[in-house]
Design an enzyme around this catalytic site. Structure first.
Site, PDB file in Angstrom:
ATOM      1  N   ARG A   1       0.536  -1.248  -0.035  1.00 54.51           N
ATOM      2  CA  ARG A   1      -0.156   0.014  -0.005  1.00 54.51           C
ATOM      3  C   ARG A   1       0.888   1.315   0.212  1.00 54.51           C
ATOM      4  O   ARG A   1       0.895   2.144   0.979  1.00 54.51           O
ATOM      5  CB  ARG A   1      -0.881  -0.110   1.413  1.00 54.51           C
ATOM      6  CG  ARG A   1      -1.879   0.620   1.316  1.00 54.51           C
ATOM      7  CD  ARG A   1      -2.493   0.679   2.832  1.00 54.51           C
ATOM      8  NE  ARG A   1      -3.815   1.503   2.482  1.00 54.51           N
ATOM      9  CZ  ARG A   1      -4.880   0.759   3.639  1.00 54.51           C
ATOM     10  NH1 ARG A   1      -4.829  -0.082   4.080  1.00 54.51           N
ATOM     11  NH2 ARG A   1      -6.054   1.726   3.374  1.00 54.51           N
TER      12      ARG A   1
ATOM     13  N   LYS B   1       4.947 -17.954   9.607  1.00 60.85           N
ATOM     14  CA  LYS B   1       4.276 -18.203  10.968  1.00 60.85           C
ATOM     15  C   LYS B   1       3.961 -16.879  11.442  1.00 60.85           C
ATOM     16  O   LYS B   1       4.476 -15.893  10.917  1.00 60.85           O
ATOM     17  CB  LYS B   1       5.513 -18.981  11.895  1.00 60.85           C
ATOM     18  CG  LYS B   1       6.499 -18.121  12.197  1.00 60.85           C
ATOM     19  CD  LYS B   1       7.484 -18.837  13.219  1.00 60.85           C
ATOM     20  CE  LYS B   1       7.285 -18.042  14.778  1.00 60.85           C
ATOM     21  NZ  LYS B   1       7.612 -16.775  14.588  1.00 60.85           N
TER      22      LYS B   1
ATOM     23  N   LYS C   1      18.065 -23.376   8.756  1.00 56.79           N
ATOM     24  CA  LYS C   1      19.484 -22.940   9.268  1.00 56.79           C
ATOM     25  C   LYS C   1      20.368 -24.354   9.045  1.00 56.79           C
ATOM     26  O   LYS C   1      19.684 -25.460   9.358  1.00 56.79           O
ATOM     27  CB  LYS C   1      19.299 -22.678  10.981  1.00 56.79           C
ATOM     28  CG  LYS C   1      18.558 -21.576  10.966  1.00 56.79           C
ATOM     29  CD  LYS C   1      18.687 -21.110  12.494  1.00 56.79           C
ATOM     30  CE  LYS C   1      17.583 -19.878  12.697  1.00 56.79           C
ATOM     31  NZ  LYS C   1      18.372 -18.432  12.784  1.00 56.79           N
TER      32      LYS C   1
ATOM     33  N   GLU D   1      17.633 -15.204  23.583  1.00 56.91           N
ATOM     34  CA  GLU D   1      17.827 -14.015  22.814  1.00 56.91           C
ATOM     35  C   GLU D   1      18.201 -12.860  23.623  1.00 56.91           C
ATOM     36  O   GLU D   1      17.604 -12.547  24.893  1.00 56.91           O
ATOM     37  CB  GLU D   1      16.667 -13.660  22.098  1.00 56.91           C
ATOM     38  CG  GLU D   1      16.324 -14.441  20.804  1.00 56.91           C
ATOM     39  CD  GLU D   1      15.093 -13.863  19.949  1.00 56.91           C
ATOM     40  OE1 GLU D   1      15.161 -13.341  18.726  1.00 56.91           O
ATOM     41  OE2 GLU D   1      13.807 -14.229  20.553  1.00 56.91           O
TER      42      GLU D   1
ATOM     43  N   ASP E   1       5.114 -17.902  19.805  1.00 55.27           N
ATOM     44  CA  ASP E   1       5.951 -17.128  18.990  1.00 55.27           C
ATOM     45  C   ASP E   1       7.017 -18.254  18.442  1.00 55.27           C
ATOM     46  O   ASP E   1       7.320 -18.309  17.279  1.00 55.27           O
ATOM     47  CB  ASP E   1       6.588 -15.760  19.582  1.00 55.27           C
ATOM     48  CG  ASP E   1       7.366 -15.088  18.692  1.00 55.27           C
ATOM     49  OD1 ASP E   1       6.969 -15.186  17.318  1.00 55.27           O
ATOM     50  OD2 ASP E   1       8.485 -14.627  19.187  1.00 55.27           O
TER      51      ASP E   1
ATOM     52  N   HIS F   1       9.581 -23.234  16.436  1.00 50.47           N
ATOM     53  CA  HIS F   1      10.857 -23.447  16.180  1.00 50.47           C
ATOM     54  C   HIS F   1      11.441 -24.531  17.001  1.00 50.47           C
ATOM     55  O   HIS F   1      12.011 -25.385  16.849  1.00 50.47           O
ATOM     56  CB  HIS F   1      11.978 -22.221  16.618  1.00 50.47           C
ATOM     57  CG  HIS F   1      11.343 -20.890  15.713  1.00 50.47           C
ATOM     58  ND1 HIS F   1      10.949 -21.193  14.201  1.00 50.47           N
ATOM     59  CD2 HIS F   1      11.517 -19.647  15.778  1.00 50.47           C
ATOM     60  CE1 HIS F   1      10.758 -19.862  13.750  1.00 50.47           C
ATOM     61  NE2 HIS F   1      10.917 -19.128  14.579  1.00 50.47           N
TER      62      HIS F   1
ATOM     63  N   LYS G   1      13.397 -13.773  25.988  1.00 51.31           N
ATOM     64  CA  LYS G   1      14.250 -12.679  25.498  1.00 51.31           C
ATOM     65  C   LYS G   1      14.756 -11.766  26.635  1.00 51.31           C
ATOM     66  O   LYS G   1      14.595 -11.973  27.731  1.00 51.31           O
ATOM     67  CB  LYS G   1      13.029 -11.404  24.672  1.00 51.31           C
ATOM     68  CG  LYS G   1      12.431 -12.239  23.391  1.00 51.31           C
ATOM     69  CD  LYS G   1      11.688 -11.157  22.555  1.00 51.31           C
ATOM     70  CE  LYS G   1      11.139 -11.918  21.398  1.00 51.31           C
ATOM     71  NZ  LYS G   1      12.002 -12.113  20.366  1.00 51.31           N
TER      72      LYS G   1
HETATM   73  C1  BG6 Z   1      11.001 -15.238  14.901  1.00 47.37           C
HETATM   74  C2  BG6 Z   1      10.462 -14.676  16.275  1.00 47.37           C
HETATM   75  O1  BG6 Z   1      10.399 -16.328  14.379  1.00 47.37           O
HETATM   76  O2  BG6 Z   1      12.521 -15.646  15.292  1.00 47.37           O
HETATM   77  C3  BG6 Z   1      11.114 -13.438  16.731  1.00 47.37           C
HETATM   78  O3  BG6 Z   1       9.197 -14.301  15.717  1.00 47.37           O
HETATM   79  C4  BG6 Z   1      12.592 -14.188  17.084  1.00 47.37           C
HETATM   80  O4  BG6 Z   1      10.669 -13.200  18.196  1.00 47.37           O
HETATM   81  C5  BG6 Z   1      13.192 -14.521  15.719  1.00 47.37           C
HETATM   82  O5  BG6 Z   1      13.431 -12.983  17.541  1.00 47.37           O
HETATM   83  C6  BG6 Z   1      14.595 -15.341  15.975  1.00 47.37           C
HETATM   84  O6  BG6 Z   1      15.219 -15.630  14.826  1.00 47.37           O
HETATM   85  P1  BG6 Z   1      16.606 -15.882  14.590  1.00 47.37           P
HETATM   86  O7  BG6 Z   1      16.946 -16.340  13.389  1.00 47.37           O
HETATM   87  O8  BG6 Z   1      17.316 -14.654  14.889  1.00 47.37           O
HETATM   88  O9  BG6 Z   1      17.207 -16.884  15.827  1.00 47.37           O
END
Ligand code: BG6
Length: 523
Positions: free
Chosen positions: A78, A186, A220, A254, A273, A278, A376
């Site tokens: 948009r 996702k 990965k 993270e 999330d 993952h 996080k």
């Molecule tokens: C995403 C999540 O799927 O993966 C994020 O929504 C997260 O919250 C991210 O930060 C992390 O990805 P990577 O590849 O940096 O480990």
């Protein structure tokens, strides 16, 4: 002399070659990895994901010579933009975020074939223009009707965009005389019910094999290496079971906070999330039985068995912990509490940390606890699978200087410093018989000269080639929600435990392992 009878070929089961190693089967076929001429249409092309991951990945693929000469990139968003504005955005994204070095020559090849169509998702006229543009490109650029549609948009927009694709006939393989695929990011729904609705919605417009759900962890390199490690070696498989494995810890930590994504994150939380996708995908790959062959179907059959065999602890109070970060310090900087982040409600109960003990009810894994955690604002960014082996049943060192030995450990480091570490006891040099734990390291970066492709690079290429091996299917997504839904129901309305930013999660998560006589590994 009578002639020797001709050798009878060994009996082969369908899908198996004589040597029977599914990884070798795949390599032997040496599939060409360059897609047919095609278009990639990206919805939401000005968004964060597109700028930081998708556009740079397309540049990297071009740089590696992995895009067909007849390739068109078509953006839809948009913005009152023309092709030139989109080209500038794509160039800037690639220059800032691509993995491979910048080359004007490579870019000039890509940018000759970049188009932009402006419009809102509910704008019929804009979709009609998109369809015409795509038809036009098919006719003039030799892309033979082949197109993949990447939905880099909020899930709430999926229904309307899918309906538009259906209405205009863009989604149909038959009408367009080539393949039509859709890529869905996702989160795949918010719970089992919404995932079922979403799956139905997508399946009504595209055929199942044309739907590619992206869980970028599967792209990965080290995640894929789990299969190589297990099934290309003789060494590990005999000990990959409850006879030898004491417990498994899967960590995705993270150091970043919610990075300006309050709107999405506060409605989602850590479990939805990343745990639902993952971490459960890592668990599934870690624990599967050997697939009959290295094909999407065979791997999926094995993964789904694991996902369905996952059990939650009866005592969720003790073994399902969620946390939220409080203010603290990270890398020498003061960071805000989760509730003080921009656009997060001051009374938010959303978790930024989740830890849970799971079981896998199969003969191979019965009794082995799988501890999963993610958070996080933890001290550093690291994703790993740590396999703690049982201790040796007997140590004949009682009259020596040897102290208590740790567990043998095998750590699969997904990121950063991708590789493996094996921890085992070794004699300390000298005349005394002293044994201490040492570590042996394998580092991808040192063993191979070529750096690993980015996850999105690999996955976009697979979509264009039509290889679904690294994409979770409907049934996997649904089985994963069956694990997460009861956790969410249990947590509903509860206050998360607080942890200080820069620390390894709430103390309740440490207590969870201590209750089992174990401790989290410090990655
Ligand atoms: C995403 C999540 O799927 O993966 C994020 O929504 C997260 O919250 C991210 O930060 C992390 O990805 P990577 O590849 O940096 O480990």
């Amino acid at each position: 002399m009578p002639e020797a009878p001709a050798a009878t070929p060994p009996t082969q089961l369908p899908g198996r070659t004589a040597h029977g190693n599914p990884l070798r089967d795949a390599t032997d076929r040496r599939l060409p990895r360059v897609p047919e001429p095609c278009a990639l249409v990206v919805f939401g092309v000005t968004g964060d994901l597109s700028r930081k991951k998708l556009l740079p990945a397309i540049y990297d693929l071009a740089n590696r010579g992995l895009l067909p000469t007849d390739f068109v990139l078509l953006g839809f968003a948009r913005r009152d933009w023309g092709d030139g504005d989109f080209e500038s955005l794509a160039r800037k994204s690639a220059q800032e975020h691509a993995r491979t070095p910048w080359s004007e020559e490579v870019w000039s090849r890509v940018c000759n074939n970049i188009r932009f169509v402006p419009g809102a998702f509910d704008d019929d006229e804009a979709f009609d223009t998109l369809k015409e543009t795509l038809d036009d490109l098919c006719a003039t650029h030799g892309i033979r009707g082949n197109a993949a549609f990447y939905l880099s948009i909020p899930p709430s927009m999926f229904p309307i965009v899918l309906k538009q694709m259906e209405r205009t006939g863009m989604a149909s393989n038959e009408l367009n005389g080539g393949w039509r695929r859709v890529v869905v990011e996702k989160p795949f729904g918010h719970n089992l019910e919404s995932a079922l609705e979403l799956n139905k919605l997508v399946d009504d417009v595209f055929t199942a094999e044309d739907v590619f759900r992206i869980d970028h962890y599967l792209g990965k390199e080290t995640v894929q290496n789990i299969l190589a490690l297990r099934f290309a070696n003789q060494l590990f498989e005999p000990i990959w079971n409850s006879n030898y494995v004491d417990s498994v810890q899967i960590t995705m930590a993270e150091d970043v906070g919610i990075a300006g994504r309050a709107g999405f994150y506060d409605a989602t939380g850590a479990a939805r999330d990343v745990l639902q996708n993952h971490l459960l995908q890592l668990l599934a790959l870690f624990a599967i039985e050997e697939p009959v062959e290295f094909s999407p179907e065979s791997i999926q059959i094995e993964k789904i068995k694991v996902l369905r065999a996952i059990s939650l602890p009866a005592d969720l109070e003790s073994y399902a912990i969620r946390g939220q970060y409080d203010q603290g310090w990270l890398a020498g900087e003061r960071v805000l509490a989760y509730r003080a982040e921009k656009d997060v409600p001051a009374d938010s109960k959303t978790e930024s940390y989740a830890a849970v003990r799971l079981g896998i009810e199969t003969r191979r894994w019965a009794g082995v606890p799988f501890y999963l955690r993610t958070g996080k604002r933890l001290p550093r960014r690291v994703t790993e699978i740590a396999i703690m082996f049982k201790k040796a049943p007997h140590l004949p060192f009682s009259r020596t200087d040897t102290q208590e030995l740790g567990h043998n450990q095998l750590v699969v480091r997904v990121q950063p410093d991708e590789g493996l570490t094996l921890k085992f006891g070794s004699k300390v040099p000298g005349s005394a018989m002293e044994v201490r734990d040492v570590a042996m390291d394998f580092l991808y970066g040192e063993a191979f000269t070529e750096s690993s492709p980015e996850a999105y690079e690999r996955l976009i290429l697979d979509v264009l080639i039509g290889d679904a091996t690294l994409f979770p299917r409907n049934s996997e997504v649904e089985a994963s929600w069956r694990v997460i839904d009861p956790l969410e129901a249990f947590w509903e309305g509860q206050q998360p435990c607080l942890y200080r930013a820069g620390e390894w999660g709430p103390k309740e998560a440490d207590e969870m392992l201590a209750r089992d006589g174990r401790a989290w590994r410090r990655p």
